[in-house]
Every structure is written in C-alpha cells, then in structure tokens.
Design a protein around this motif. Structure first.
Motif, short mmCIF file in Angstrom:
data_model
loop_
_atom_site.label_atom_id
_atom_site.label_comp_id
_atom_site.label_asym_id
_atom_site.label_seq_id
_atom_site.Cartn_x
_atom_site.Cartn_y
_atom_site.Cartn_z
N TYR A 92 4.77 11.36 4.89
CA TYR A 92 3.92 10.70 5.88
C TYR A 92 4.46 9.29 6.13
O TYR A 92 5.36 8.81 5.43
N LYS A 93 3.90 8.64 7.13
CA LYS A 93 4.25 7.26 7.45
C LYS A 93 3.00 6.38 7.42
O LYS A 93 1.91 6.84 7.70
N HIS A 94 3.21 5.12 7.09
CA HIS A 94 2.11 4.17 7.15
C HIS A 94 2.66 2.81 7.55
O HIS A 94 3.86 2.54 7.47
N ALA A 95 1.76 1.95 8.00
CA ALA A 95 2.14 0.60 8.39
C ALA A 95 2.13 -0.30 7.17
O ALA A 95 1.30 -0.15 6.27
N GLU A 180 -4.10 2.12 12.98
CA GLU A 180 -2.67 2.39 13.06
C GLU A 180 -2.39 3.56 13.99
O GLU A 180 -3.18 4.49 14.11
N LYS A 181 -1.24 3.49 14.64
CA LYS A 181 -0.80 4.57 15.51
C LYS A 181 0.51 5.09 14.96
O LYS A 181 1.49 4.35 14.87
N GLY A 182 0.55 6.38 14.61
CA GLY A 182 1.74 6.95 13.99
C GLY A 182 2.74 7.47 15.01
O GLY A 182 2.40 7.83 16.13
N ASP A 183 4.00 7.45 14.59
CA ASP A 183 5.02 8.08 15.41
C ASP A 183 4.88 9.59 15.32
O ASP A 183 4.31 10.13 14.37
N ASP A 184 5.40 10.33 16.30
CA ASP A 184 5.37 11.78 16.25
C ASP A 184 6.24 12.28 15.12
O ASP A 184 7.37 11.84 14.93
N ASP A 185 5.73 13.22 14.34
CA ASP A 185 6.47 13.81 13.23
C ASP A 185 6.72 15.29 13.52
O ASP A 185 5.91 15.95 14.17
N ASP A 186 7.81 15.78 13.01
CA ASP A 186 8.11 17.20 13.13
C ASP A 186 7.60 17.92 11.89
O ASP A 186 7.65 17.42 10.78
N GLY A 187 7.07 19.14 12.08
CA GLY A 187 6.63 19.94 10.93
C GLY A 187 5.14 19.84 10.72
O GLY A 187 4.56 18.78 10.79
N ALA A 197 -4.02 10.70 6.62
CA ALA A 197 -3.89 9.26 6.38
C ALA A 197 -4.61 8.46 7.45
O ALA A 197 -5.24 7.43 7.16
N ASP A 198 -4.55 8.91 8.70
CA ASP A 198 -5.26 8.23 9.78
C ASP A 198 -6.76 8.23 9.52
O ASP A 198 -7.44 7.20 9.67
N LEU A 199 -7.29 9.39 9.15
CA LEU A 199 -8.72 9.50 8.88
C LEU A 199 -9.12 8.62 7.70
O LEU A 199 -10.14 7.94 7.75
N GLU A 222 -20.65 11.10 5.95
CA GLU A 222 -19.88 11.56 7.12
C GLU A 222 -18.38 11.52 6.84
O GLU A 222 -17.66 12.50 7.07
N GLY A 223 -17.91 10.37 6.36
CA GLY A 223 -16.48 10.23 6.11
C GLY A 223 -15.98 11.13 5.00
O GLY A 223 -14.88 11.69 5.08
N GLY A 224 -16.81 11.29 3.95
CA GLY A 224 -16.39 12.14 2.84
C GLY A 224 -16.19 13.58 3.27
O GLY A 224 -15.22 14.23 2.87
N ASN A 225 -17.08 14.09 4.11
CA ASN A 225 -16.93 15.46 4.60
C ASN A 225 -15.68 15.63 5.46
O ASN A 225 -14.97 16.64 5.35
N VAL A 226 -15.42 14.63 6.30
CA VAL A 226 -14.24 14.71 7.18
C VAL A 226 -12.95 14.69 6.37
O VAL A 226 -12.05 15.51 6.58
N ILE A 227 -12.84 13.73 5.45
CA ILE A 227 -11.61 13.59 4.68
C ILE A 227 -11.43 14.75 3.71
O ILE A 227 -10.32 15.24 3.50
#
Length: 254
Positions: A92-95, A180-187, A197-199, A222-227
């Motif tokens: 993954y990527k992060h800032a 953060e806005k991620g670059d497009d990843d393949d796969g 990671a965004d969530l 709410e967040g716990g269920n989503v993640i």
C-alpha cells in the motif's frame, strides 16, 4: 559638586492625554471615567469589548477556514510499503508528514493560518497537539495519543520519533479537515489495502475531532463496522487504539 535632587516637571513625565489612541483600552477607559463612569463600570465595558473581539476573531477564523477548504488541496500518497509476511503480501501507499505539509501549507498561509505542534510524553504514551492559529488571534487544536512505535528494530529514540511524526501527520489532517488521495495501484490486493488505509485514516480523523464521549461512541460503532469489514486487522487495531486513547483523554478532561 551639588547633591541636590532635581525633579523633572510632572508635565514632562506624563504623556498628554490626547496622545492616547481613542480606540485603545486606555483611551476608552479615560473617556468613560471623564463621563462619570466608575472603575467597576469601566471594567465591565472592557470585558464586553474583549468578548466582542474574541467573537470577531472566531468569525474571521471560520471564514478563513471555509475559504481554505474551497482550495483544491490534495495530499498524494507517495510512500510505498511492500513486504511479504505470514499472511501474504502487504502492499500500500501512504503520505508522509512532508507530503501533508507541502499540500496544506501554502493554502493555509494564503488564508492567514499558521500551525504548530506541542508534544507531551508520559512513560510510553505520547500526546501530540496540533494548534491552528489565525492571524486575528483565534486558535483551535486537535490532540491524539499513541504508544511509542516499537515495530521493527527501532531504538527508543527512533520509536518515539516515529510516533511523534505519525501523530503530527494525523493531527494536521484532522485540524484542517483534509484527507489523503492515493495513486492508482494495479492488482486487487493492493487496491484493497489502499481502500482500507483510506478508511482508517478518515475515521481516525473523526476520532480526533470528537468532543464528547457520546460522539466518540457513535464514531466507534460506525467506523469500527466499516473498517472491520475490510478484513485488515492492522488498520482495525490502529483505529481501536485511537478510540481508546481519545476516550481516556475525554474522561480525564471531565
């Protein structure tokens, strides 16, 4: 030699009343007392003036923050993490902190903002507070806490520095309301990691902004269920830790 003390005329020591700006606190106090106001009345007037200035500063802060959020601020994830562990490949990527500062810094300065961090450590628990201040004087702040990052082969100083940098990044994003806005990843695997990671980052920002235990409980549910639905245990544990630290902070503040 004479030892006589020569006193300067009083008129040379005291500044003329007409040199005091009329809109200054001293000027307003002198004008009120000339009109027969008591010292208590003058003090009440000064308190009213101070509260009015504070409200005006808060309005200016909110207006400037709204203008900042209208800017096209994008934080690009440039730091790549790629390794293979027991559960397979993690990719993954992060800032980094520099990416966040580079993205928000010019727009914040443009609208009259400056920011700073305060760090407090109690044993292994590290608290970082990001303070956002507007040029007219109003300030706001967001705090997050976490333990020293003992992952990898870090020594004690590196573990502390890693956590401080991490908290600085997230508190700056939280106080400015950007993500953060991620670059497009393949796969598909890397795409899932990116989404998770965004969530995680978005919900951790929500945790930082919680002002009451009730708000925090709603975010946790709410967040716990989503993640949790992303099946990424690392991100879920990071979110759970952020909630726990924030709960402790809010409880101690009561």
């Amino acid at each position: 030699m004479s030892t006589e003390i020569i006193e300067a005329p009083q008129r040379e020591l005291a500044a003329p009343a007409d040199q005091v700006p009329a809109n200054s606190p001293m000027g307003m106090m002198m004008a009120a007392m000339k009109q027969g106001a008591t010292l208590d009345q003058v003090e009440q007037m000064m308190n009213l003036q101070q509260r009015w200035e504070e409200r005006e500063a808060e309005k200016a802060f909110n207006d400037a923050l709204a203008a900042f959020k209208s800017e096209a601020v994008e934080i690009i994830k440039r730091k790549a993490v790629d390794f293979t562990g027991k559960n397979g490949r993690t990719h993954y990527k992060h800032a980094e902190l520099s990416d966040v500062v580079e993205a928000v810094g010019p727009a914040l300065s443009k609208h009259g903002f400056a920011w700073s961090w305060k760090t407090h450590q109690e044993k292994d628990l590290i608290r970082v507070t990001c303070i956002l201040k507007h040029r007219q004087g109003h300030t706001d702040s967001v705090s997050l806490e976490a333990n020293a990052d003992q992952s990898g082969s870090k020594n004690n100083i590196q573990a502390i520095a890693s956590t401080v940098t991490y908290l600085q990044r997230h508190t700056l994003k939280a106080i400015t309301g950007v993500s953060e806005k991620g670059d497009d990843d393949d796969g598909q695997g890397s795409a899932n990691s990116k989404i998770s990671a965004d969530l995680r980052d978005e919900w951790i920002c929500e945790v930082a902004k919680a002002e009451t235990l009730d708000q925090l409980e709603t975010i946790w549910q709410e967040g716990g269920n989503v993640i949790y639905a992303t099946n990424n245990l690392t991100d879920y544990n990071a979110f759970k830790k952020a909630v726990s630290d924030k709960k402790k902070m809010l409880t101690e503040a009561q």
